[in-house]
Every structure is written in structure tokens, then in C-alpha cells.
Design an enzyme around this catalytic site. Structure first.
Site, mmCIF file in Angstrom:
data_model
loop_
_atom_site.group_PDB
_atom_site.id
_atom_site.type_symbol
_atom_site.label_atom_id
_atom_site.label_comp_id
_atom_site.label_asym_id
_atom_site.label_seq_id
_atom_site.Cartn_x
_atom_site.Cartn_y
_atom_site.Cartn_z
ATOM 1 N N ALA A 194 28.875 -32.886 -2.545
ATOM 2 C CA ALA A 194 28.131 -34.154 -2.477
ATOM 3 C C ALA A 194 26.645 -33.860 -2.334
ATOM 4 O O ALA A 194 25.813 -34.617 -2.837
ATOM 5 C CB ALA A 194 28.633 -34.991 -1.316
ATOM 6 N N THR A 195 26.317 -32.771 -1.677
ATOM 7 C CA THR A 195 24.896 -32.403 -1.531
ATOM 8 C C THR A 195 24.261 -32.254 -2.917
ATOM 9 O O THR A 195 23.148 -32.734 -3.152
ATOM 10 C CB THR A 195 24.774 -31.091 -0.720
ATOM 11 O OG1 THR A 195 25.352 -31.312 0.568
ATOM 12 C CG2 THR A 195 23.329 -30.668 -0.567
ATOM 13 N N ASN A 207 27.536 -40.508 9.091
ATOM 14 C CA ASN A 207 28.411 -39.388 9.454
ATOM 15 C C ASN A 207 28.404 -39.083 10.945
ATOM 16 O O ASN A 207 29.382 -38.590 11.495
ATOM 17 C CB ASN A 207 28.019 -38.122 8.678
ATOM 18 C CG ASN A 207 26.545 -37.821 8.766
ATOM 19 O OD1 ASN A 207 25.715 -38.653 8.422
ATOM 20 N ND2 ASN A 207 26.215 -36.638 9.230
ATOM 21 N N GLN A 248 31.131 -40.521 3.680
ATOM 22 C CA GLN A 248 31.976 -40.840 4.837
ATOM 23 C C GLN A 248 32.751 -42.145 4.651
ATOM 24 O O GLN A 248 33.630 -42.451 5.455
ATOM 25 C CB GLN A 248 31.123 -40.927 6.114
ATOM 26 C CG GLN A 248 30.452 -39.621 6.506
ATOM 27 C CD GLN A 248 31.423 -38.591 7.072
ATOM 28 O OE1 GLN A 248 32.533 -38.939 7.533
ATOM 29 N NE2 GLN A 248 31.028 -37.329 7.069
ATOM 30 N N SER A 286 32.551 -36.810 -1.786
ATOM 31 C CA SER A 286 32.936 -35.413 -1.582
ATOM 32 C C SER A 286 34.440 -35.313 -1.363
ATOM 33 O O SER A 286 35.021 -36.164 -0.666
ATOM 34 C CB SER A 286 32.197 -34.894 -0.337
ATOM 35 O OG SER A 286 32.442 -33.523 -0.162
ATOM 36 N N HIS A 297 36.199 -32.917 0.272
ATOM 37 C CA HIS A 297 36.734 -32.358 1.525
ATOM 38 C C HIS A 297 36.728 -33.345 2.693
ATOM 39 O O HIS A 297 37.293 -33.062 3.742
ATOM 40 C CB HIS A 297 36.059 -31.027 1.887
ATOM 41 C CG HIS A 297 34.657 -31.110 2.399
ATOM 42 N ND1 HIS A 297 34.366 -31.033 3.743
ATOM 43 C CD2 HIS A 297 33.477 -31.215 1.763
ATOM 44 C CE1 HIS A 297 33.050 -31.073 3.893
ATOM 45 N NE2 HIS A 297 32.492 -31.186 2.710
ATOM 46 N N THR A 317 30.871 -24.165 -15.487
ATOM 47 C CA THR A 317 32.298 -24.293 -15.778
ATOM 48 C C THR A 317 32.976 -25.067 -14.658
ATOM 49 O O THR A 317 32.837 -24.704 -13.490
ATOM 50 C CB THR A 317 32.938 -22.895 -15.901
ATOM 51 O OG1 THR A 317 32.213 -22.177 -16.899
ATOM 52 C CG2 THR A 317 34.402 -22.975 -16.265
ATOM 53 N N CYS A 330 25.836 -30.134 11.424
ATOM 54 C CA CYS A 330 24.561 -29.435 11.214
ATOM 55 C C CYS A 330 23.750 -29.467 12.496
ATOM 56 O O CYS A 330 23.239 -28.451 12.948
ATOM 57 C CB CYS A 330 23.745 -30.102 10.113
ATOM 58 S SG CYS A 330 24.730 -30.806 8.814
HETATM 59 N N1 PLP Z 1 26.523 -36.969 3.169
HETATM 60 C C1 PLP Z 1 27.230 -37.203 4.280
HETATM 61 C C2 PLP Z 1 27.146 -38.540 4.941
HETATM 62 C C3 PLP Z 1 28.032 -36.202 4.821
HETATM 63 O O1 PLP Z 1 28.732 -36.431 5.936
HETATM 64 C C4 PLP Z 1 28.095 -34.943 4.164
HETATM 65 C C5 PLP Z 1 28.890 -33.831 4.739
HETATM 66 O O2 PLP Z 1 28.824 -33.558 5.918
HETATM 67 C C6 PLP Z 1 27.357 -34.762 2.990
HETATM 68 C C7 PLP Z 1 26.585 -35.798 2.522
HETATM 69 C C8 PLP Z 1 27.413 -33.480 2.234
HETATM 70 O O3 PLP Z 1 28.678 -33.307 1.616
HETATM 71 P P1 PLP Z 1 29.123 -31.888 1.006
HETATM 72 O O4 PLP Z 1 29.688 -31.112 2.151
HETATM 73 O O5 PLP Z 1 30.145 -32.196 -0.045
HETATM 74 O O6 PLP Z 1 27.891 -31.263 0.430
#
Ligand code: PLP
Length: 372
Positions: free
Chosen positions: A69-70, A149, A177, A194, A196, A232, A315
Site C-alpha cells: 500500500a505504501t 491505523n 485499515q 493492502s 496483509h 513482474t 512504526c
Molecule cells: N496506510 C495505513 C493506514 C496503514 O496502516 C499501513 C500499514 O501499516 C499502510 C498505509 C502501509 O501499508 P503496507 O504495509 O502495505 O505498505
């Protein structure tokens, strides 16, 4: 171990692991190669794409897979600024966004973008009149997350998207989230998710793009994803993401009701002396972020090695810095350090949650006695 860190990541669903297995063990072909095996892998990826799109429930656009997602967030923000070619050069976001949004916006500001970061109230919510005041013909994009989050607080994304569109701006939503937990709000032009966080594998995310609103590429090369994103694709990760999305759609009511029950059980078993951080009404209830006067959250986590929970965001916990989200709510340094986040969901049992909460409360009281 009792796992109460569902905002950091979620356990991979058994159905997901099973769906991924053949693509890891046997079916290794490159999905972009013209062989029969390549076509088979490409077809599996398209099924997965449809599963993710269906679970997102948004109309008028499609999904491109990314490495996280980042990446999707970086792509949406940087790619739209590039595509606009300077016609509009303001970006508006909110102080409680994830670092993936805030840091990308700061980077854009370093490149000359005019950045506005709106504050939130003590409940963690954005005052829409502040946004209305900032929206003008210079605004390219408004970036607001659906579910926070760290504190689980929700924003009225459809309303915000309407406001942005009326000003001729685009709306980006970080729905990482929210996806698979609550219904996604309609209205944004770009939405990042995302795998995961929905019991899928790590290392894959997606960007939903409204037709005609695709950002300029961020990653250049073979153009494998619709000419917009290179690299890929991994059939096993895409298939895993698709299976997780399908499952989230099928189980949405059951998972949601389970989380409501868990929230009530957690609040009850923690007892008195705790204050929930952020709105309790406008919130995803699988996120219980709370504080207790005088508590040393980091010490509590260290003392309870068989319960996995967090200080704020994963983080912020790692850096030792107090969470920017809790500070944005107006909490001082001490209150932020006295806060913990319990995250639970599909595979959390009520019994283990109650046990963990009772033990957390007992440890907190023991800390108070020791410090008195
Ligand atoms: N945005 C939010 C609100 C998140 O909680 C997270 C992951 O902690 C991310 C973005 C980033 O997701 P990814 O781990 O897939 O890069």
C-alpha cells in the site's frame, strides 16, 4: 502468544495459504510470458483482480497491483502531481494520516507542491469547515484516510470527496485499515489497500483508480500492469490477495459482529481508570487505543512478552518517538507514552482477549503501586 496487533498485520487465513500453495510449489511461470503456463498464471491474476475489485465494491474504476500500500500511496500522490503538470499545485491532507501519506506529501512539498496539513479535534476527527475554507481552484488533491491505523477513528470520506470534486480537485483515500473491515466509502478517485491487513500475504497492495484518473507511472520498466506500473507480478501474492478479499466479502457481517462483541468484552474486562483515545462512536471497533494516567506503555509491553500489542502504530513503537497521531489529538508527551493499542479481529477469541485485558489491567495497577 495472544496476538492483539491486528492494525500492524493480520494472521494469514488458512484458505489464503491453501490458495497460494500451488503457485509457490508448482506453478512458477512468469505471468507475462506467452506460454500456456504463463497464460494460466495471467488468468489467475485476473481472477484475483476481480475478487479484490468486488470486495472493494467501488464502481467506475479498476485495480492495479503494487508491491505494498505504501507504493500505491506514493504512486497516487506523486503520479497525480506529475500528471497535472503544475496546473494545480496544492495538496491537502490531515495531521493523523499514516507516514506513507505524510512523508510522501512532505517530499512533494520539497519539490515545490504547496502542502496544507489540517489539524484534527480531540476526538481525532477533521472539522469539515476547515477543509471547506482551504478548498480553492489551486487544489489538486485531497488525501484523507477512511480508518486511522493508530486510533481507529473514521472520516466521512464520501462527504470529503464531494467537497473536493466541487472544487475541481481529486480525492485520494488510504483505505488500508478500512478494507475488509468496514464498507469502503464511495466517492474517491484513487484508493490504496493492502493484502496483509485482511489476512492475506505481505508484499502486495493495490491502487483502485477511477477510469480516466490513472496517475502517471511511478515505477518504470516493462509496463506489466496496464502500462502504468512495471515489474513482474507475483501470481502467488495476487492469488493470496484475491482469496483474502473474497473471504472478507463473504464474512463481512460475521467479522464485523465478532469485532463489536470483542470491543465490549475488552472494555469490560479492563475495568476502570482507562480513557479511550479518539472518538468511540466514529470508529472501527477492532482498534482499542487507550491511555491510563502514569502508565509506562513501553514497560507494560516489555513486561507482557506473551501478549503482542502496540504503543501506537508499529512504526511509532519502533522509533521511540511519541505517536504523531496522539500528539495531533492534543495529548501531551506523558499521555502519549501512557497509551497502548489493542487490535483484534477474526481469529481473536473472546476468552483470550478477556484474559489479556485482565492481565494488562493487573500489570498496570502493579506499575502504579511500584511507582507510588
Ligand atoms: N496506510 C495505513 C493506514 C496503514 O496502516 C499501513 C500499514 O501499516 C499502510 C498505509 C502501509 O501499508 P503496507 O504495509 O502495505 O505498505
Amino acid at each position: 502468544m495472544i496476538y492483539l496487533d491486528y492494525q500492524a498485520t493480520t494472521p494469514v487465513a488458512p484458505e489464503v495459504a491453501k490458495a497460494m500453495q500451488p503457485w509457490i510449489e508448482e506453478k512458477f511461470a512468469n505471468p507475462h510470458s506467452p506460454s500456456r503456463w504463463g497464460h494460466e498464471a495471467a488468468a489467475a491474476i485476473e481472477v484475483a483482480r476481480k475478487q479484490v475489485e468486488k470486495a472493494m465494491g467501488l464502481k467506475g474504476g479498476s485495480v492495479a497491483f503494487t508491491g505494498s500500500a505504501t507504493e500505491a500511496i506514493n504512486w497516487a500522490l506523486k503520479g497525480m502531481v506529475e500528471k497535472s503538470g503544475g496546473r494545480r499545485h496544492r495538496v491537502i491532507t490531515v495531521a493523523t494520516e499514516h507516514a506513507a501519506v505524510l512523508d510522501t506529501c512532505e517530499w512533494l512539498a520539497g519539490q515545490g507542491v504547496d502542502l496544507t496539513v489540517l489539524p484534527v479535534g480531540a476526538d481525532g476527527r477533521l472539522d469539515l469547515s476547515l477543509l471547506a475554507r482551504e478548498l480553492d481552484h489551486r487544489v489538486l488533491m485531497v488525501a484523507v484516510m477512511q480508518v486511522n491505523n493508530e486510533i481507529g477513528v473514521t472520516h466521512p470520506i464520501s462527504e470529503i470527496a464531494d467537497m473536493a470534486h466541487k472544487a475541481g480537485a481529486l480525492m485520494f483515500c488510504d483505505a488500508v485499515q478500512a478494507f475488509g473491515r468496514v464498507e469502503l466509502c464511495k466517492g474517491p478517485d484513487l484508493v490504496a489497500v493492502s493484502a496483509h491487513k485482511i489476512h492475506g500475504p505481505k508484499g502486495i497492495g493495490a491502487l483502485w483508480m477511477r477510469k480516466g484518473r490513472e496517475p502517471a507511472p511511478l515505477i518504470h520498466g516493462g509496463g506489466q500492469e496496464q502500462g502504468l506500473r512495471s515489474g513482474t507480478l507475483s501470481p502467488e501474492l495476487c492469488v493470496g490477495f484475491g482469496a483474502a478479499a473474497r473471504l472478507a466479502g463473504e464474512r463481512s457481517t460475521r467479522d464485523y459482529d465478532h469485532v463489536q462483541k470483542l470491543w465490549n468484552a475488552a472494555i469490560q474486562s479492563l475495568g476502570n481508570g482507562w480513557t479511550v483515545n479518539g472518538s468511540t462512536a466514529h470508529r472501527y471497533h477492532g482498534n482499542l487505543n487507550l491511555r491510563r494516567q502514569g502508565l509506562d506503555g513501553a514497560r507494560l509491553i516489555a513486561d507482557m512478552r506473551d501478549v503482542a500489542f502496540s504503543l501506537g502504530s508499529a512504526c511509532a513503537s519502533g522509533s521511540g518517538r511519541p505517536s504523531h497521531v496522539l500528539r495531533a489529538l492534543g495529548l501531551d508527551y506523558r499521555d502519549a507514552r501512557s497509551s497502548i493499542r489493542l487490535g483484534f479481529g477474526r481469529y481473536t477469541t473472546q476468552q483470550e482477549l478477556v484474559d489479556a485485558c485482565r492481565r494488562i489491567a493487573a500489570h498496570a495497577i502493579a506499575q502504579e503501586k511500584l511507582d507510588a
